[in-house]
Motif scaffolding. Structure first.
Motif: not given
Length: 812
Positions: A743-772
Motif C-alpha cells: 500500500m505504501l509503495r502504491a501510494r508513493i507511485e501514485e503521488l509521484e505520477a501526479d507530480g506531487v512535491p512534498d517532504e512527506r513523500l520523500a520521507a515515505a520513500r526513505e521509509l519504504l527503502a529501509t523498512a525491510m
C-alpha cells in the motif's frame, strides 16, 4: 516435500583434503561381517545415496570415493529417529571390535550421538555391549564440526560373541551416512563367556522408552533448574529445606518409569511429578515475598518459559495499533505464586461494541513439551466462555499467557481506551489498560501476497489430514489469507492424447473440481504433478511428447475457463526441489511444451541448485514462478541472489519457501513472519511453508514419539480439529505487513505520477527503502532458534511508521 538442506556447494572442497581412515588404528584381524546379510530399520532413503545396492553395500568391503554423501556407494538416512542395522554373522562367533565408516563435519552432517551395540545368539534375545562412540572416544577424538572428514568409528575392545550384531544409531543431526561396517573376529575362548545383565526382547521399544523418558526428564530438569535459581536467592538460613526438597525431586526424575504414550498429552504440567516441581516453585516465590498473582507484559513474539517472571515492576498495559478490517494481537502474562491453581474470570470493557466485543477473542496460551529439550508457549486454544466472561486457568508455580486477538474490527478511527478486567471467586480483582488505536485506513478484503503450504486438502487424507478435520482446516487457512492452496494426486497426470495433442480420454477432474468449489476465491491454484521424462507413452525430446504435454496443458487451461477461472490461476509444480541436470532437462522440456500450447498455465518450481550452470539457467528461463528455498537465499551468497534478481528482471515471479525443522522450536518472528518481509524486499510475490498438514505422523499434542524434524504444521492439527498457534498468527501478520508495504509503495507511485512535491513523500520513500533492512537487521542468517535474543518489537515500530506515513500521504 521436506527439505534436505545439504550444502552441495561444499563439494568444491578439495577432495584431496578429505580425511582418510586413521592410519594409526591397530590391525583388528579378520572381518567376519564381509559379505554377510543385514537388515535396516527404517529403510535408507536419502535421495543422493539411495539405490538397490543399499541392501549389500554396508558389508561389501568397498569404500566410497569422492564426496561421501553424494555417492551411490554410501547408504544414507534422514531424520532424527534411531537407525537400526542388524548383521547376521551366520553362526555364533567371537567379536573383538566393530568399525562404522562414516563422514561428517559440514552441511549439517554430524557424527552420531551414540551407536549402541547389542549381540544375540538367536535374533530374539539381545544383550547390550556398549556405546561404540564412547569406546572410540576413549582412544581417539572425533574431528570437530566445521571440518569435513571421513573416518571409521572404531573399537577393538569388545570381547564378546554372538551370531547377530545390532547397531542402534542415534543421530546428532538430520543425516546418518555410512559406507561400510566391519566386525572383527576375537578369541574363540570368548564363545564360552556368559552374557551379563538381563536380555532385551525388543530393543527398539526399549530404546524408544528410554529416549522418550529422557526427553521428558530433560524438561522436568529445566523446570527444577529454574526453581533452584530462585532458591539460591533466598537467605542461607531459609534454603536448607527447599534444597532438600529439590534434591528429592531430582532423585524422582532420575527414577522415572517409562511413561505410556497412549493418549499422553504434553501440555505442562505433564505429570504429577512436574506438578510437584511447580508447586515447589510457588512456595519459593512466596518465600521471596512475591505476591500471589503478578500481571505483566512481554512482547507477543518473545519466548516464554513455564515459570518466567517479570524483570521489572512496570505495571501491565496492553496496546494495539492497526487499520480496521485486519488482525492483530497483544498478550498479558499472569504468574501464580499462590498455594493453589487459580481460575480467573476475564472481561474486556470500555471498547466500542460494549463488554467483550464480538471482534475480540481470548486465547489461553498452553506450554507444550517438545522433543527439542524445551517446552514452547505457542498453542492458542480459545479460552472457555462462562456467562459474560472468559475463564483463564493459571496453575500454581507457572506463568499463564493470555493472547487477546483483535479480529477485523469495523469501528471508528481513533484511540479507544478500554481494559482487561480480571477477578476470582476468592476476591482477587485487577484492571489492565487495553488501548486500541484504529487508524483512518481500511485493510483490503483481498490480500496481494500469494500464500500456500502444500496442504493437499483435495485428498482429505494424508499426513495429519483426515475426513474429520479437513473442512475445519480449510476454513482456518482461508481465515489466515491462504490464497494459493495446493492439491496433488494421480489425476494430475491423467488423460490420453494423440500425436497431435487432441484429447482421446479427458483427464479426471472430479477431485480438482470438488476441491476448487471449497476454495472459490483464491488467486492461484497450485498442483504437484510429479512428472518424468515421458508422458502418456511419449518420450521426452520427441514431437509426440511435446504434442501430448501441450494437449494436457491446453485441456487444463480450457477447464479453468469452464470453471469461471483464468488459466493463469492454474500453477504446476513439475519436479519437487530440482537439483540435478537431469531434473532441469525434464522441467525445461515440460515447460516449453506447456508454454507453446497453453501460455496462460503457470510453471512453478522450487529449485535447490548445487551451483551455477547453463542447464540451471536454461530451466529458470522457461519458468513463470521461481520459488527458492529461503535458507539458501540467506546462505548461498551473491551468485545465487544475483541469479534470482536476473530472473526477476526478466519477468519471472519470485517466491520464497521454507521447509526446516524442528519447526515447533522455531521463532515465529524469524522463521514465519520475516519470510513475508523477505519476499517483499526481493521484489517477490509469494510465500510457502512446508507444510500445513505434516504433523510428523504423531499427535501434535505429544511429539515425543515422532521421528524426523516434524511436526511441521504451524498450528496444532489433530484428527478432528484445528487449534491456532503463534506460528500461523505470525504468518498472517507477515501477510498483513506485506500489504502495508504494498500500500505504501502504491501510494508513493501514485503521488509521484501526479507530480506531487512534498517532504512527506520523500520521507515515505526513505521509509519504504529501509523498512525491510531494519526489520530483518538481526536475521541475515537462518538462525531460527526462538531462544536467540533479538529485537522482535522492531516489526511493530516500523509497521506503525508505515501507518503514520499512509495516514499523512492520504491528505496529499
Amino acid at each position: 516435500m521436506r527439505s534436505l538442506p545439504i550444502e552441495f556447494a561444499i563439494a568444491c572442497i578439495c577432495l584431496a583434503a578429505i580425511a582418510e581412515a586413521d592410519p594409526a588404528l591397530p590391525d583388528p584381524g579378520d572381518n567376519i561381517a564381509l559379505g554377510r546379510p543385514y537388515t535396516m530399520q527404517p529403510p535408507p532413503r536419502y535421495r543422493d545415496t539411495a539405490d538397490d545396492g543399499d541392501a549389500s553395500q554396508l558389508t561389501d568391503g568397498e569404500y566410497s570415493e569422492g564426496y561421501f554423501w553424494t555417492q551411490l556407494s554410501t547408504v544414507g538416512w534422514t531424520g532424527m529417529s534411531m537407525k537400526y542395522i542388524t548383521i547376521n554373522l551366520g553362526q555364533d562367533l567371537p567379536i573383538r571390535g566393530v568399525s562404522f565408516n562414516t563422514a561428517a563435519g559440514v552441511a549439517d552432517v554430524h557424527w552420531p550421538a551414540r551407536i549402541l551395540l547389542y549381540v544375540s545368539l538367536d535374533g530374539e534375545s539381545w544383550h547390550a555391549v556398549g556405546d561404540l562412540i564412547a569406546m572410540h572416544l576413549a582412544e581417539r577424538a572425533l574431528p570437530r564440526y566445521g571440518e569435513y572428514a571421513v573416518l571409521p568409528i572404531f573399537t577393538g575392545a569388545m570381547q564378546t560373541h554372538g551370531r547377530y550384531l545390532m547397531l542402534a544409531i542415534e543421530p546428532a543431526g538430520p543425516y546418518t551416512v555410512c559406507d561400510e561396517i566391519e566386525v572383527f573376529r576375537g578369541d574363540d575362548a570368548w564363545l564360552a563367556r556368559a552374557y551379563e545383565g538381563e536380555p532385551l526382547t525388543d530393543v527398539q521399544t526399549y530404546l524408544d522408552d528410554v529416549r522418550i523418558t529422557g526427553l521428558i526428564a530433560t524438561q522436568f530438569r529445566r523446570d527444577l533448574a529454574a526453581v533452584r535459581e530462585d532458591i539460591a536467592e533466598l537467605p542461607a538460613d531459609r534454603r536448607t529445606d527447599f534444597e532438600a526438597r529439590a534434591d528429592d525431586l531430582e532423585t524422582a526424575i532420575a527414577q522415572m518409569a517409562p511413561i505410556d504414550m497412549e493418549g499422553f498429552v504434553a501440555i505442562l504440567p505433564m505429570t504429577p511429578l512436574e506438578e510437584a516441581i511447580f508447586r515447589l516453585q510457588a512456595e519459593v516465590w512466596r518465600a521471596q515475598g512475591q505476591p500471589e498473582l503478578r500481571l505483566w507484559h512481554k512482547h507477543r513474539w518473545e519466548p516464554l518459559t513455564p515459570c518466567e517472571e517479570p524483570v521489572t515492576d512496570e505495571p501491565a498495559a496492553l496496546a494495539v495499533a492497526m487499520m480496521s478490517n485486519e488482525y492483530r494481537a497483544d498478550v498479558l502474562n499472569i504468574t501464580n505464586a499462590s498455594d493453589r491453581d487459580r481460575r480467573l474470570r476475564l472481561r474486556i470493557t470500555g471498547l466500542p461494541g460494549g463488554g467483550n466485543p464480538e471482534w475480540i477473542s481470548v486465547h489461553q496460551v498452553e506450554h507444550v513439551g517438545t522433543r527439542w529439550f524445551t517446552s514452547v508457549a505457542a498453542a492458542l486454544p480459545e479460552a472457555e466462555r462462562s456467562g459474560d466472561a472468559w475463564v483463564i486457568d493459571v496453575p500454581r508455580g507457572m506463568t499463564r499467557q493470555v493472547w487477546l486477538a483483535i479480529n477485523r474490527p469495523e469501528i471508528e478511527p481513533g484511540l479507544h481506551e478500554g481494559a482487561v478486567e480480571l477477578s476470582s471467586a476468592a476476591g482477587f480483582s485487577a484492571r489492565v489498560p487495553l488501548n486500541l488505536r484504529i487508524y483512518p485506513l481500511r485493510f483490503p478484503d483481498r490480500t496481494t501476497l500469494l500464500v500456500g503450504g502444500w496442504s493437499d486438502t483435495n485428498n482429505k487424507r494424508g499426513y495429519g489430514l483426515t475426513l474429520d478435520n479437513y473442512e475445519a482446516l480449510e476454513a482456518y487457512l482461508q481465515e489466515h489469507y491462504v490464497n494459493a492452496p495446493w492439491a496433488s494426486g494421480p489425476w494430475t497426470r491423467s488423460g490420453h492424447f494423440d500425436d497431435a495433442g487432441n484429447v482421446i480420454e479427458a483427464p479426471d477432474t472430479a477431485s480438482f473440481d470438488e476441491w476448487i468449489e471449497r476454495w472459490p476465491d483464491c488467486r492461484m491454484y497450485l498442483i504437484f504433478a510429479v512428472v518424468g521424462d515421458s508422458f502418456d507413452g511419449a518420450q521426452m525430446n520427441t514431437p509426440q511428447f511435446a504434442a501430448r504435454v501441450g494437449g494436457w496443458a491446453r485441456f487444463w487451461a480450457d477447464h479453468m475457463v469452464e470453471l469461471g477461472k483464468r488459466p493463469e490461476q492454474f500453477g504446476v509444480l513439475l519436479v519437487d526441489e530440482p537439483h540435478s541436470a537431469e531434473q532441469y532437462r525434464i522441467i525445461t522440456a515440460w515447460a516449453r511444451a506447456m508454454e507453446a500450447a497453453a501460455p496462460g498455465i503457470v510453471t512453478w518450481e522450487d529449485p535447490q541448485p548445487q551451483g551455477l550452470d547453463d542447464e540451471l539457467v536454461e530451466m529458470l528461463e522457461t519458468l513463470d514462478v521461481i520459488c527458492p528455498y529461503r535458507k539458501h537465499v540467506l546462505t548461498r551468497g551473491e551468485w545465487y541472489t544475483d541469479l534470482l534478481e536476473q530472473m526477476r528482471r526478466q519477468g519471472k515471479s519470485l517466491w520464497l519457501y521454507s521447509a526446516d525443522g524442528p519447526a515447533r522450536s522455531f521463532d515465529p518472528f524469524s522463521y514465519y513472519l520475516l519470510q513475508e518481509w523477505h519476499v517483499f524486499g526481493m521484489g517477490g510475490e509469494g510465500s510457502c511453508f512446508w507444510s500445513f498438514t505434516d504433523t510428523g505422523r504423531v499427535s501434535v499434542w505429544n511429539e515425543y514419539p515422532a521421528e524426523g524434524n516434524g511436526p511441521y504444521t504451524p498450528f496444532y492439527l489433530d484428527d478432528t480439529s484445528v487449534t491456532g498457534a503463534k506460528y500461523m498468527e505470525a504468518i498472517r501478520e507477515g501477510i498483513e505487513d506485506f500489504e502495508y508495504l504494498t500500500m505504501l509503495r502504491a501510494r508513493i507511485e501514485e503521488l509521484e505520477a501526479d507530480g506531487v512535491p512534498d517532504e512527506r513523500l520523500a520521507a515515505a520513500r526513505e521509509l519504504l527503502a529501509t523498512a525491510m533492512d531494519r526489520v530483518m537487521a538481526m536475521d541475515r542468517e537462518p538462525d531460527y532458534r526462538w531462544d536467540a535474543p533479538k529485537d522482535r518489537a522492531v516489526q511493530d515500530r516500523v509497521r506503525m511508521e508505515i501507518l503514520d506515513a499512509l495516514t499523512d500521504l492520504a491528505d496529499l
